[in-house]
Motif scaffolding. Structure first.
Motif, PDB file in Angstrom:
ATOM      1  N   VAL A  72       0.839  -1.197   0.000  1.00 17.89           N
ATOM      2  CA  VAL A  72       0.000   0.000   0.000  1.00 17.89           C
ATOM      3  C   VAL A  72       0.874   1.247   0.000  1.00 17.89           C
ATOM      4  O   VAL A  72       1.948   1.245   0.596  1.00 17.89           O
ATOM      5  CB  VAL A  72      -0.944   0.006   1.222  1.00 17.89           C
ATOM      6  CG1 VAL A  72      -1.978  -1.086   1.108  1.00 17.89           C
ATOM      7  CG2 VAL A  72      -0.158  -0.144   2.518  1.00 17.89           C
ATOM      8  N   PRO A  73       0.446   2.290  -0.720  1.00 13.90           N
ATOM      9  CA  PRO A  73      -0.811   2.426  -1.464  1.00 13.90           C
ATOM     10  C   PRO A  73      -0.644   2.264  -2.980  1.00 13.90           C
ATOM     11  O   PRO A  73      -1.386   2.871  -3.744  1.00 13.90           O
ATOM     12  CB  PRO A  73      -1.204   3.861  -1.131  1.00 13.90           C
ATOM     13  CG  PRO A  73       0.131   4.581  -1.099  1.00 13.90           C
ATOM     14  CD  PRO A  73       1.123   3.583  -0.539  1.00 13.90           C
ATOM     15  N   GLY A 134     -12.750  -1.953   4.545  1.00  7.15           N
ATOM     16  CA  GLY A 134     -11.731  -1.443   3.637  1.00  7.15           C
ATOM     17  C   GLY A 134     -11.688  -2.252   2.359  1.00  7.15           C
ATOM     18  O   GLY A 134     -12.009  -3.436   2.340  1.00  7.15           O
ATOM     19  N   GLY A 136      -8.942  -1.483  -0.323  1.00 11.39           N
ATOM     20  CA  GLY A 136      -7.822  -0.964  -1.096  1.00 11.39           C
ATOM     21  C   GLY A 136      -7.192  -2.054  -1.944  1.00 11.39           C
ATOM     22  O   GLY A 136      -7.801  -3.089  -2.228  1.00 11.39           O
ATOM     23  N   THR A 158     -16.864   0.408   3.337  1.00 11.87           N
ATOM     24  CA  THR A 158     -15.861   1.443   3.117  1.00 11.87           C
ATOM     25  C   THR A 158     -16.476   2.823   3.288  1.00 11.87           C
ATOM     26  O   THR A 158     -17.694   2.987   3.200  1.00 11.87           O
ATOM     27  CB  THR A 158     -15.256   1.357   1.700  1.00 11.87           C
ATOM     28  OG1 THR A 158     -16.242   1.764   0.752  1.00 11.87           O
ATOM     29  CG2 THR A 158     -14.786  -0.056   1.375  1.00 11.87           C
ATOM     30  N   GLN A 163     -15.077   3.486  -4.417  1.00  7.94           N
ATOM     31  CA  GLN A 163     -14.156   2.370  -4.215  1.00  7.94           C
ATOM     32  C   GLN A 163     -14.908   1.100  -3.855  1.00  7.94           C
ATOM     33  O   GLN A 163     -14.681   0.028  -4.434  1.00  7.94           O
ATOM     34  CB  GLN A 163     -13.160   2.711  -3.111  1.00  7.94           C
ATOM     35  CG  GLN A 163     -12.160   1.600  -2.811  1.00  7.94           C
ATOM     36  CD  GLN A 163     -11.402   1.851  -1.511  1.00  7.94           C
ATOM     37  OE1 GLN A 163     -12.000   1.978  -0.440  1.00  7.94           O
ATOM     38  NE2 GLN A 163     -10.095   1.955  -1.621  1.00  7.94           N
ATOM     39  N   THR A 201      -7.904  -2.588   6.492  1.00 11.02           N
ATOM     40  CA  THR A 201      -7.413  -1.217   6.599  1.00 11.02           C
ATOM     41  C   THR A 201      -6.090  -1.208   7.352  1.00 11.02           C
ATOM     42  O   THR A 201      -5.623  -2.239   7.831  1.00 11.02           O
ATOM     43  CB  THR A 201      -8.414  -0.320   7.354  1.00 11.02           C
ATOM     44  OG1 THR A 201      -8.317  -0.597   8.771  1.00 11.02           O
ATOM     45  CG2 THR A 201      -9.838  -0.551   6.884  1.00 11.02           C
TER      46      THR A 201
END
Length: 288
Positions: A72-73, A134, A136, A158, A163, A201
């Motif tokens: 990440v990210p 989360g 991501g 989220t 997203q 997260t």
């Protein structure tokens, strides 16, 4: 005068991300390299902004690195700078490591594969309803792999609607498993019937050790609680789950499972899980 032979230049591997300081991956890999007698070394590289990412990836090629992890990210942002990606990256839309073949950078994603192996040491995934906090780069890979492993339903919780909805659509497109977005406002509300609850997260990572704003009221005793954080092993999230008597899966176990696969991809050597478990425990100060 007798000249002593100089050792060969170490073969370098790396991880690109931000932040990277608390991740024990470098100490784990260096210990494993030493165990196998490899003159290799692992460097964590903190890439402060996406503007520097292209130069960092170009440097991996120019300096002859043997492989690189992407964390990440940058798991999504790195893809345009690679020469090729495998089928997993194409389906998931994120890469977490690369191999280098004849100077070509090839992106792969085994984030979810490590998670699946770690979870299935504790509970089966097939037929389970999953809720993920989360979504991501790591979360989207884990969501897809959990669906491929047989999860019956996926809820992405989220704060960012775009997203969450995009990852939910990716999961369903890749697997056929129903996936929905749920807004995270204030304390996260976990859908009734959830059997696997995962934090994807950074909340809970050292040194801040932040608590996750979460309503534990609807979480039943048969819910397995999973955290992707690798340092500390027992985050505030997992500690609360343990205190409630819930089964847990920690991020260190996930790191071991995915690192073993990456090591074999880079070196061609079959990974010994006991060596990885011992190395990461030492890196975290859990054993002498």
């Amino acid at each position: 005068m007798t000249m002593l032979p100089l050792p060969a230049q170490k073969q370098l591997t790396t991880m690109l991300g931000h932040p990277v300081a608390e991740n024990p991956i470098d100490r784990m890999f260096d210990a494993v390299f030493a165990h196998h007698g490899l003159n290799w070394q692992f460097w964590k590289c903190d890439i402060a902004s996406e503007a520097s990412l292209a130069a960092a990836i170009a440097g991996i090629r120019a300096l002859g690195f043997a492989g690189a992890c992407i964390t990440v990210p940058y798991k999504v942002a790195a893809i345009p700078f690679l020469d090729e990606v495998d089928a997993d990256v194409q389906a998931i839309g994120a890469a977490n490591f690369m191999t280098i073949e004849a100077g070509r950078l090839i992106g792969h994603n085994n984030d979810g594969k490590g998670v699946v192996k770690a979870i299935e040491k504790v509970t089966p995934i097939a037929g389970k309803r999953v809720a993920m906090l989360g979504a991501g780069g790591a979360g989207r890979a884990m969501a897809v792999e959990l669906a491929w492993a047989g999860a019956s339903h996926m809820t992405l919780i989220t704060r960012r609607q775009v997203q969450g909805e995009e990852v939910a659509a990716t999961v369903t497109k890749a697997s056929g498993v129903p996936a929905v977005w749920q807004p995270w406002v204030g304390e996260a509300k976990i859908p009734a019937g959830t059997q696997i609850l995962m934090n994807a997260t950074h909340l809970g990572c050292a040194p801040e050790l932040e608590s996750i704003p979460l309503d534990w009221g609807q979480i039943t005793p048969d819910t397995t609680v999973v955290d992707v954080i690798t340092n500390p092993r027992i985050t505030p999230f997992l500690q609360t789950a343990q205190d409630k008597g819930l089964p847990i899966v920690d991020g260190v176990e996930m790191l071991v499972q995915l690192a073993m696969q990456i090591f074999s991809a880079w070196t061609g050597i079959a990974a010994d899980e006991a060596v990885f478990q011992r190395a990461v425990a030492q890196a975290l100060g859990e054993s002498a």
